[in-house]
Design an enzyme around this catalytic site. Structure first.
Site, mmCIF file in Angstrom:
data_model
loop_
_atom_site.group_PDB
_atom_site.id
_atom_site.type_symbol
_atom_site.label_atom_id
_atom_site.label_comp_id
_atom_site.label_asym_id
_atom_site.label_seq_id
_atom_site.Cartn_x
_atom_site.Cartn_y
_atom_site.Cartn_z
ATOM 1 C CG HIS A 99 -1.949 1.054 1.200
ATOM 2 N ND1 HIS A 99 -1.682 2.361 1.527
ATOM 3 C CD2 HIS A 99 -3.256 1.021 0.836
ATOM 4 C CE1 HIS A 99 -2.784 3.078 1.377
ATOM 5 N NE2 HIS A 99 -3.753 2.290 0.952
ATOM 6 C CD GLU A 171 -5.351 1.788 -3.219
ATOM 7 O OE1 GLU A 171 -6.536 1.821 -2.898
ATOM 8 O OE2 GLU A 171 -4.422 1.753 -2.394
ATOM 9 C CB SER A 212 -11.514 9.626 -3.199
ATOM 10 O OG SER A 212 -10.458 10.212 -2.465
ATOM 11 N N GLY A 233 -10.930 2.840 1.071
ATOM 12 C CA GLY A 233 -10.428 3.259 2.378
ATOM 13 C C GLY A 233 -11.541 3.869 3.205
ATOM 14 N N GLY A 234 -11.620 5.182 3.186
ATOM 15 C CA GLY A 234 -12.549 5.931 4.045
ATOM 16 C C GLY A 234 -13.974 5.400 4.042
HETATM 17 C C1 PEP Z 1 -6.703 3.405 0.270
HETATM 18 O O1 PEP Z 1 -6.067 3.885 1.202
HETATM 19 O O2 PEP Z 1 -6.389 2.305 -0.199
HETATM 20 C C2 PEP Z 1 -7.827 4.158 -0.258
HETATM 21 C C3 PEP Z 1 -8.259 3.841 -1.433
HETATM 22 O O3 PEP Z 1 -8.335 5.150 0.556
HETATM 23 P P1 PEP Z 1 -9.579 6.114 0.234
HETATM 24 O O4 PEP Z 1 -10.680 5.266 -0.329
HETATM 25 O O5 PEP Z 1 -9.930 6.731 1.541
HETATM 26 O O6 PEP Z 1 -9.084 7.109 -0.762
#
Ligand code: PEP
Length: 257
Positions: A99, A171, A212, A233-234
């Site tokens: 990650h 990502e 996101s 993530g969030g």
């Molecule tokens: C992540 O950390 O893998 C991620 C995708 O976070 P977020 O969805 O919060 O952007």
């Protein structure tokens, strides 16, 4: 065609009581609105794995138990680290490897990503391998070459037995936790480029997008970005939001593929 998948990365959030609560909420939503096509996994903090796994099993929720990281060694003097055997014993079936937060904050370089992927995938667990460019690389126009290089470094030396156990999560760093979502065309282009590199490496792997992702953008990203799912993530910290993202992927798979 790969099974679509959505994995929630809880990061360093939710103590054991909160983690159990979220797991139970997911169970209620999944019973109320079953998902037929998509594999759904959650990656809680290490200390929550046993409890989340127990609730998942007892209530037959059907989540794939994932870990956020693993040490590349089998065992030994690695204070603070956790081995793959320990995770397997808890029922973990997939591990997020490389990650961007591990790469950026804890010095996980390409070589370490490669050895960790080899350990995880070689043991028959799914390695969810994260790749993605930062804003500077994107601004220079080198994002496809950059990600291709990350993939070659991470996956180039995999044994035959390990090759079927890889999932790629694209990502872009500028989209993680920022609320800035990559445009669908950007996701589709990088997705295409990733598939060309995987082909070159002789690998067939699902390709996910992360950055996101929310219930508001998941359907369009899944449909037009042509990804096989998401790493979230969030939004994975909220049961309704996470389930809505899974629902979007499930519906997309059912209607367009
Ligand atoms: C992540 O950390 O893998 C991620 C995708 O976070 P977020 O969805 O919060 O952007």
């Amino acid at each position: 065609m790969p099974t679509p998948a959505v994995y929630g990365n809880w990061k360093m959030n939710l103590d054991v009581v909160e983690a159990i609560h979220l797991t139970q909420q997911l169970g209620v939503l999944r019973r109320r609105s079953p998902l037929e096509h998509v594999e759904v996994g959650v990656a809680p903090p290490f200390v929550d794995l046993r409890s989340v796994g127990s609730v998942n099993e007892a209530d037959r929720i059907g989540l794939v138990l994932c870990a956020q990281h693993v040490n590349e060694h089998e065992s030994g003097a690695f204070t603070g680290e956790v081995s793959l055997a320990m995770l397997e014993r808890l029922g973990v079936r997939a591990v997020i490897v490389g990650h961007s937060e591990r790469r950026r904050l804890y010095g996980m370089d390409d070589a370490l990503v490669a050895s960790t992927v080899a350990r995880v995938a070689g043991a028959g667990l799914r390695a969810i391998v994260c790749v993605g460019e930062d804003a500077e690389v994107r601004a220079s126009g080198g994002e496809e070459a950059f990600v291709a290089e990350q993939l070659r470094a991470a996956l180039g030396g995999l044994t035959e037995g390990a090759r079927g156990n890889v999932t790629v999560a694209y990502e872009p760093l500028w989209a993680i936790g920022t609320g800035v979502v990559a445009e669908t065309a950007q996701v589709a282009a990088q997705n295409h480029s990733i598939r060309v590199t995987l082909d070159e490496l002789g690998l067939e792997a699902p390709v996910l997008y992360g950055g996101s992702v929310s219930p508001e953008n998941a359907a369009e990203l899944a449909r037009e970005g042509a990804v096989d799912g998401f790493l979230v993530g969030g939004a994975s910290l909220r049961a309704e939001a996470f389930h809505a993202v899974c629902r979007a992927v499930d519906d997309c798979y059912a209607s367009t593929r």
